[in-house]
Design a protein around this motif. Structure first.
Motif, PDB file in Angstrom:
ATOM      1  N   THR A  37      70.550  72.451  71.707  1.00 45.19           N
ATOM      2  CA  THR A  37      69.905  73.495  72.496  1.00 45.19           C
ATOM      3  C   THR A  37      70.304  73.353  73.956  1.00 45.19           C
ATOM      4  OG1 THR A  37      68.037  73.524  70.980  1.00 45.19           O
ATOM      5  CG2 THR A  37      67.678  74.510  73.135  1.00 45.19           C
ATOM      6  N   SER A  38      70.693  74.468  74.559  1.00 44.35           N
ATOM      7  CA  SER A  38      71.006  74.486  75.985  1.00 44.35           C
ATOM      8  C   SER A  38      70.023  75.429  76.669  1.00 44.35           C
ATOM      9  CB  SER A  38      72.449  74.933  76.233  1.00 44.35           C
ATOM     10  OG  SER A  38      72.651  76.223  75.703  1.00 44.35           O
ATOM     11  N   VAL A  39      69.768  75.163  77.931  1.00 43.55           N
ATOM     12  CA  VAL A  39      68.825  75.973  78.705  1.00 43.55           C
ATOM     13  C   VAL A  39      69.547  76.498  79.935  1.00 43.55           C
ATOM     14  CG1 VAL A  39      66.628  75.957  79.952  1.00 43.55           C
ATOM     15  CG2 VAL A  39      66.917  74.527  77.936  1.00 43.55           C
ATOM     16  N   ARG A  40      69.330  77.784  80.225  1.00 40.02           N
ATOM     17  CA  ARG A  40      69.884  78.374  81.443  1.00 40.02           C
ATOM     18  C   ARG A  40      68.863  79.356  82.005  1.00 40.02           C
ATOM     19  NH1 ARG A  40      71.634  83.541  81.125  1.00 40.02           N
ATOM     20  NH2 ARG A  40      71.852  84.452  79.053  1.00 40.02           N
ATOM     21  N   GLN A  46      64.080  83.429  84.768  1.00 42.10           N
ATOM     22  CA  GLN A  46      63.420  82.992  83.538  1.00 42.10           C
ATOM     23  C   GLN A  46      64.347  82.045  82.773  1.00 42.10           C
ATOM     24  OE1 GLN A  46      60.253  83.911  82.653  1.00 42.10           O
ATOM     25  NE2 GLN A  46      60.167  84.942  84.632  1.00 42.10           N
ATOM     26  N   GLN A  47      63.761  80.969  82.238  1.00 43.94           N
ATOM     27  CA  GLN A  47      64.558  80.041  81.448  1.00 43.94           C
ATOM     28  C   GLN A  47      64.814  80.621  80.059  1.00 43.94           C
ATOM     29  OE1 GLN A  47      62.934  76.114  81.261  1.00 43.94           O
ATOM     30  NE2 GLN A  47      63.836  75.543  83.210  1.00 43.94           N
ATOM     31  N   ILE A  48      66.060  80.547  79.647  1.00 44.05           N
ATOM     32  CA  ILE A  48      66.453  81.023  78.327  1.00 44.05           C
ATOM     33  C   ILE A  48      67.046  79.847  77.565  1.00 44.05           C
ATOM     34  CG2 ILE A  48      67.990  82.545  77.038  1.00 44.05           C
ATOM     35  CD1 ILE A  48      67.885  84.465  79.396  1.00 44.05           C
ATOM     36  N   GLU A  49      66.489  79.583  76.381  1.00 48.60           N
ATOM     37  CA  GLU A  49      67.013  78.535  75.520  1.00 48.60           C
ATOM     38  C   GLU A  49      67.928  79.162  74.479  1.00 48.60           C
ATOM     39  OE1 GLU A  49      64.169  76.085  73.567  1.00 48.60           O
ATOM     40  OE2 GLU A  49      63.461  75.194  75.432  1.00 48.60           O
ATOM     41  N   LYS A  50      69.022  78.487  74.209  1.00 53.28           N
ATOM     42  CA  LYS A  50      69.931  78.941  73.164  1.00 53.28           C
ATOM     43  C   LYS A  50      70.225  77.756  72.248  1.00 53.28           C
ATOM     44  CE  LYS A  50      74.239  81.237  72.147  1.00 53.28           C
ATOM     45  NZ  LYS A  50      75.441  81.852  72.645  1.00 53.28           N
ATOM     46  N   THR A  51      69.965  77.941  70.977  1.00 54.27           N
ATOM     47  CA  THR A  51      70.201  76.886  69.994  1.00 54.27           C
ATOM     48  C   THR A  51      71.426  77.238  69.164  1.00 54.27           C
ATOM     49  OG1 THR A  51      67.843  76.379  69.872  1.00 54.27           O
ATOM     50  CG2 THR A  51      69.209  75.607  68.056  1.00 54.27           C
ATOM     51  N   GLU A  52      72.326  76.280  69.071  1.00 55.40           N
ATOM     52  CA  GLU A  52      73.523  76.417  68.232  1.00 55.40           C
ATOM     53  C   GLU A  52      73.365  75.482  67.046  1.00 55.40           C
ATOM     54  OE1 GLU A  52      76.026  78.451  68.765  1.00 55.40           O
ATOM     55  OE2 GLU A  52      75.707  79.030  70.843  1.00 55.40           O
ATOM     56  N   TRP A  53      73.746  75.960  65.871  1.00 49.51           N
ATOM     57  CA  TRP A  53      73.691  75.143  64.660  1.00 49.51           C
ATOM     58  C   TRP A  53      75.103  74.741  64.267  1.00 49.51           C
ATOM     59  CZ3 TRP A  53      69.357  73.203  62.633  1.00 49.51           C
ATOM     60  CH2 TRP A  53      68.149  73.748  63.064  1.00 49.51           C
ATOM     61  N   HIS A  54      75.269  73.467  63.927  1.00 49.35           N
ATOM     62  CA  HIS A  54      76.581  72.913  63.586  1.00 49.35           C
ATOM     63  C   HIS A  54      76.514  72.289  62.198  1.00 49.35           C
ATOM     64  CE1 HIS A  54      77.293  73.219  67.934  1.00 49.35           C
ATOM     65  NE2 HIS A  54      76.099  72.698  68.055  1.00 49.35           N
ATOM     66  N   ARG A  55      77.491  72.621  61.360  1.00 50.80           N
ATOM     67  CA  ARG A  55      77.586  71.980  60.048  1.00 50.80           C
ATOM     68  C   ARG A  55      78.499  70.772  60.205  1.00 50.80           C
ATOM     69  NH1 ARG A  55      79.297  75.592  55.163  1.00 50.80           N
ATOM     70  NH2 ARG A  55      81.214  75.636  56.362  1.00 50.80           N
TER      71      ARG A  55
END
Length: 174
Positions: A37-40, A46-55
């Motif tokens: 998860t990264s936050v910008r 406003q803080q926006i979280e973005k979650t990336e899923w990795h296999r």
């Protein structure tokens, strides 16, 4: 001709328990789902979280260890390479992106159990494909075992210098 570099480092949490399967030859293939998860901040602050899923795929002894000790929610450090593939199903071509792990380290307390970093030799909880001390299975060239890095200016310490009643969390992989 110069070689390229294909290196991935992930520090994230497992989204589910490891899925361990075995080939006919008995080699373990373990699949992990790792979330980072990264936050910008957006233009309004406003803080926006973005979650990336990795296999993530782990092979051999490294896969067996991951299957035994990792559990959903556990924080993990993965080092490896990115690999793209494709397959066709019902006439539709599907594309895959996998991280093939060469190294895995369990970090954070987590519910996953298993070894933790902090043993005398600094290798407990850190696993690599390849051969040599502290390494398990795999087909890579020999790598040096994981070693604890002390700050250059730090004086030599003896076991008597540490207060065992104070928790010492040295799980940071870098």
């Amino acid at each position: 001709m110069a070689r390229g570099v294909n290196k991935v480092i992930l520090v994230g949490n497992l989204g589910n328990d490891p899925d361990v399967k075995y080939t006919q030859g008995g080699m373990a293939i373990t699949t992990l789902s790792v979330a980072t998860t990264s936050v910008r901040k957006d233009k309004d602050g406003q803080q926006i979280e973005k979650t990336e899923w990795h296999r993530v795929k782990l092979f051999g002894k490294l896969g067996e260890i991951a299957g035994e000790y990792l559990k959903k929610g556990r924080q993990v450090y993965i080092e490896g390479r990115i690999e793209y593939g494709s397959y066709e199903k019902d006439g539709v071509k599907h594309y895959t992106t996998d991280i093939v792990a060469d190294e895995m380290q369990m970090i954070g307390g987590g519910e996953g159990g298993g070894p933790r970093s902090g043993s005398e030799d600094g290798n407990e909880g850190r696993y690599q494909r390849g051969s040599g001390g502290g390494s398990y299975g795999g087909d890579r060239a020999q790598r040096a075992p994981a070693q604890r890095r002390e700050p250059a200016a730090a004086p030599a310490r003896k076991a008597a210098d540490f207060d065992s009643s104070v928790p010492f969390d040295d799980d940071i992989p870098f």
